[in-house]
Design an enzyme around this catalytic site. Structure first.
Site, mmCIF file in Angstrom:
data_model
loop_
_atom_site.group_PDB
_atom_site.id
_atom_site.type_symbol
_atom_site.label_atom_id
_atom_site.label_comp_id
_atom_site.label_asym_id
_atom_site.label_seq_id
_atom_site.Cartn_x
_atom_site.Cartn_y
_atom_site.Cartn_z
ATOM 1 N N LYS A 63 11.777 -9.424 33.876
ATOM 2 C CA LYS A 63 13.083 -9.212 34.501
ATOM 3 C C LYS A 63 13.067 -8.091 35.546
ATOM 4 O O LYS A 63 13.754 -8.174 36.567
ATOM 5 C CB LYS A 63 14.144 -8.925 33.435
ATOM 6 N N GLY A 120 18.367 1.464 19.423
ATOM 7 C CA GLY A 120 17.266 1.113 20.310
ATOM 8 C C GLY A 120 17.538 1.600 21.719
ATOM 9 O O GLY A 120 18.695 1.774 22.114
#
Length: 261
Positions: A63, A120
């Site tokens: 990405k 995260g």
């Protein structure tokens, strides 16, 4: 025939051809969606042009490279620095990011969210942080190590490592780690996570299945979702780009849900 594909590594597990072709078969029979294993991300633009495709979805780990190789990047993708959808416009590669708004669409029935905990600190956490800030949500990120938190210092949010984490009340808890993908692990210590859930209402895991994280959240009484609906909704937004907004969003969603479920 207009061709579209998804670039990724791995890509064999991808459900993107299934959901996009369900729409194309019904409403755009001149289009077809395939999958392409791309090992070397630096060759994305070259392979894109060799395949003579009209557009592509992009999944991990490409990405960020997709963002760099596009001729133009639009919308929230510019802030995130990552592209998961490319369309060809007048010979140029134009990049978008449908992940964030796909996530937000997938939890749209939970309309009373103000405080969010993200577990995260990778690329998904960054993308969601930018999207959540657009809604003026109060965001906290907790991560195992402090090092990755440095990538979030630019944002007006609370940052904790496991060592100094202070539990508060949250409307939504989102796991963006890989814990539970291929094992029975949790994204943080069970005792701490239980306390987090006891002070929360909703939980989402971006993994496309029922994980130990979600199982624990359900045991404690939270409403939960896995990442499958995020996949569907980001796919709806991508399909609108692939079809130049010629198909109603509700029709795209219905076609995708019919084959996914």
């Amino acid at each position: 025939m207009e061709l579209y594909t998804i670039f990724g590594n791995p890509v064999s597990h991808s459900k993107s051809p299934l959901i996009h072709n369900s729409v194309f078969q019904k409403y755009a029979p001149n289009k077809r969606f395939t999958k392409t294993l791309l090992i070397d991300g630096s060759k994305l633009r070259e392979v894109y042009q060799q395949l003579r495709i009209s557009g592509a979805s992009v999944t991990v780990p490409h990405k960020e490279i997709a963002y760099k190789v596009c001729d133009e990047v639009r919308g929230i993708a510019k802030k995130i620095g990552a592209v998961n959808c490319i369309v060809t416009e007048k010979g140029k590669l134009v990049g978008y990011n449908t992940d964030v708004y796909g996530f937000l669409d997938s939890i749209s029935e939970w309309s009373d969210i103000e405080k969010v905990l993200i577990i995260g600190a990778g690329g998904t956490a960054r993308a969601l942080t930018i999207g959540f800030l657009e809604r003026d949500w109060d965001i906290t990120i907790v991560n195992r190590s402090e090092k990755r938190l440095e990538n979030f210092r630019e944002f007006p949010i609370k940052l904790y490592s496991w060592k100094d984490f202070e539990i508060a009340n949250y409307d939504l808890v989102v796991n963006v780690t890989s814990a539970g993908l291929n094992d029975d692990s949790l994204p943080m210590d069970r005792e701490v996570l239980e306390k987090v859930f006891q002070n929360s209402r909703y939980a989402v895991d971006v993994i496309y299945k029922d994980t130990p994280f979600l199982q624990l959240a359900k045991e404690i009484g939270l409403k939960v979702k896995d990442g499958s609906m995020m996949l569907i909704y980001q796919g709806v937004l991508a399909n609108q780009l692939f079809t130049n907004n010629q198909i109603e969003k509700e029709k795209i969603l219905k076609a995708m849900l019919e084959v996914y479920e």
